[in-house]
Design a protein around this motif. Sequence first.
Motif, PDB file in Angstrom:
ATOM      1  N   ASN A 205     -49.572  -7.395  25.835  1.00  0.00           N
ATOM      2  CA  ASN A 205     -49.164  -8.108  24.625  1.00  0.00           C
ATOM      3  C   ASN A 205     -48.875  -7.132  23.490  1.00  0.00           C
ATOM      4  OD1 ASN A 205     -49.158 -10.735  25.587  1.00  0.00           O
ATOM      5  ND2 ASN A 205     -51.298 -11.082  25.074  1.00  0.00           N
TER       6      ASN A 205
ATOM      7  N   SER B 263     -45.509  -5.649  24.057  1.00  0.00           N
ATOM      8  CA  SER B 263     -44.464  -6.630  23.754  1.00  0.00           C
ATOM      9  C   SER B 263     -44.245  -6.766  22.256  1.00  0.00           C
ATOM     10  CB  SER B 263     -44.829  -7.993  24.346  1.00  0.00           C
ATOM     11  OG  SER B 263     -44.796  -7.947  25.743  1.00  0.00           O
TER      12      SER B 263
ATOM     13  N   THR C  11     -40.684  -6.268  20.284  1.00  0.00           N
ATOM     14  CA  THR C  11     -40.112  -7.280  19.399  1.00  0.00           C
ATOM     15  C   THR C  11     -39.980  -6.737  17.975  1.00  0.00           C
ATOM     16  OG1 THR C  11     -41.022  -9.055  20.754  1.00  0.00           O
ATOM     17  CG2 THR C  11     -40.444  -9.620  18.483  1.00  0.00           C
TER      18      THR C  11
ATOM     19  N   GLN D 278     -45.748 -27.669  18.704  1.00  0.00           N
ATOM     20  CA  GLN D 278     -45.553 -27.707  20.151  1.00  0.00           C
ATOM     21  C   GLN D 278     -45.626 -29.153  20.620  1.00  0.00           C
ATOM     22  OE1 GLN D 278     -48.234 -24.645  21.893  1.00  0.00           O
ATOM     23  NE2 GLN D 278     -48.365 -23.949  19.771  1.00  0.00           N
TER      24      GLN D 278
ATOM     25  N   LEU E  70     -49.520 -20.761  22.852  1.00  0.00           N
ATOM     26  CA  LEU E  70     -48.464 -19.899  23.377  1.00  0.00           C
ATOM     27  C   LEU E  70     -49.012 -18.490  23.498  1.00  0.00           C
ATOM     28  CD1 LEU E  70     -45.590 -21.100  21.027  1.00  0.00           C
ATOM     29  CD2 LEU E  70     -45.748 -21.559  23.484  1.00  0.00           C
ATOM     30  N   ASN E  71     -48.469 -17.721  24.423  1.00  0.00           N
ATOM     31  CA  ASN E  71     -48.833 -16.314  24.503  1.00  0.00           C
ATOM     32  C   ASN E  71     -48.496 -15.663  23.164  1.00  0.00           C
ATOM     33  OD1 ASN E  71     -47.960 -13.355  25.049  1.00  0.00           O
ATOM     34  ND2 ASN E  71     -49.264 -13.910  26.780  1.00  0.00           N
TER      35      ASN E  71
ATOM     36  N   SER F 223     -47.211 -12.861  22.404  1.00  0.00           N
ATOM     37  CA  SER F 223     -45.885 -12.243  22.306  1.00  0.00           C
ATOM     38  C   SER F 223     -44.805 -13.303  22.097  1.00  0.00           C
ATOM     39  CB  SER F 223     -45.590 -11.373  23.525  1.00  0.00           C
ATOM     40  OG  SER F 223     -45.525 -12.139  24.691  1.00  0.00           O
ATOM     41  N   VAL F 224     -44.981 -14.485  22.666  1.00  0.00           N
ATOM     42  CA  VAL F 224     -44.030 -15.582  22.462  1.00  0.00           C
ATOM     43  C   VAL F 224     -44.150 -16.102  21.030  1.00  0.00           C
ATOM     44  CG1 VAL F 224     -43.396 -17.921  23.198  1.00  0.00           C
ATOM     45  CG2 VAL F 224     -44.020 -16.194  24.912  1.00  0.00           C
ATOM     46  N   SER F 225     -45.379 -16.343  20.580  1.00  0.00           N
ATOM     47  CA  SER F 225     -45.602 -16.818  19.207  1.00  0.00           C
ATOM     48  C   SER F 225     -45.001 -15.856  18.193  1.00  0.00           C
ATOM     49  CB  SER F 225     -47.099 -16.957  18.920  1.00  0.00           C
ATOM     50  OG  SER F 225     -47.662 -17.942  19.711  1.00  0.00           O
TER      51      SER F 225
ATOM     52  N   GLY G 118     -42.597 -13.651  18.640  1.00  0.00           N
ATOM     53  CA  GLY G 118     -41.137 -13.676  18.707  1.00  0.00           C
ATOM     54  C   GLY G 118     -40.553 -14.859  17.960  1.00  0.00           C
ATOM     55  N   ILE G 119     -41.144 -16.018  18.154  1.00  0.00           N
ATOM     56  CA  ILE G 119     -40.686 -17.226  17.452  1.00  0.00           C
ATOM     57  C   ILE G 119     -40.842 -17.052  15.941  1.00  0.00           C
ATOM     58  CG2 ILE G 119     -41.235 -19.664  17.011  1.00  0.00           C
ATOM     59  CD1 ILE G 119     -42.020 -19.812  20.047  1.00  0.00           C
TER      60      ILE G 119
END
Length: 180
Positions: A37, A40, A44, A150, A157-158, A160-162, A164-165
Amino acid sequence: MKKLSMEELNRLSVEEFKKIEKSPLVIVLDNVRSLNNVGSVFRTADAFLIEKIYLCGITGTPPHREIQKTALGATESMEWTYAPTTLEALETLKSSGYTLCAFEQVEHSLSLDEFKPEKGEKYALVFGNEVFGVEDEVIQACDHIIEIPQLGTKHSLNISVSLGIAVWDFISKMGVLKGN
């Protein structure tokens, strides 16, 4: 349509990246345990010209093989620093004029789609541990608590996803992508 070559993508060199003006955002990782993470996050942050990453508490730091695996070289371009506690990092950022925004699911949090970053402001985006989230005292120290809405059965969320969003949302709303 054809896929663009590396030359056609016009990517910055590490030297050019270090000299170019950055987005008015910093990332703060509050005791993130997964080195994948962390890597990542570096990748990002590089992609969106983030100013700096603060690695706090138990969060791993470069150089490390597991971070490198997902960072894909972004540890070379991104500026980062380590802070023994997240509160120390936030104190430094607050005194430097940053607005502190924790991403967490709490009572009375503000939905990301409703949050409007102010143009010209500097923001520190705080993300927490994969199991425990952002520490309570860190939440209390922040100016805003933002939640990513969500819809499914899972309400996490992971990181790295959070991240990025959240970064995409902030730089879009701040006009960074358009250069204005």
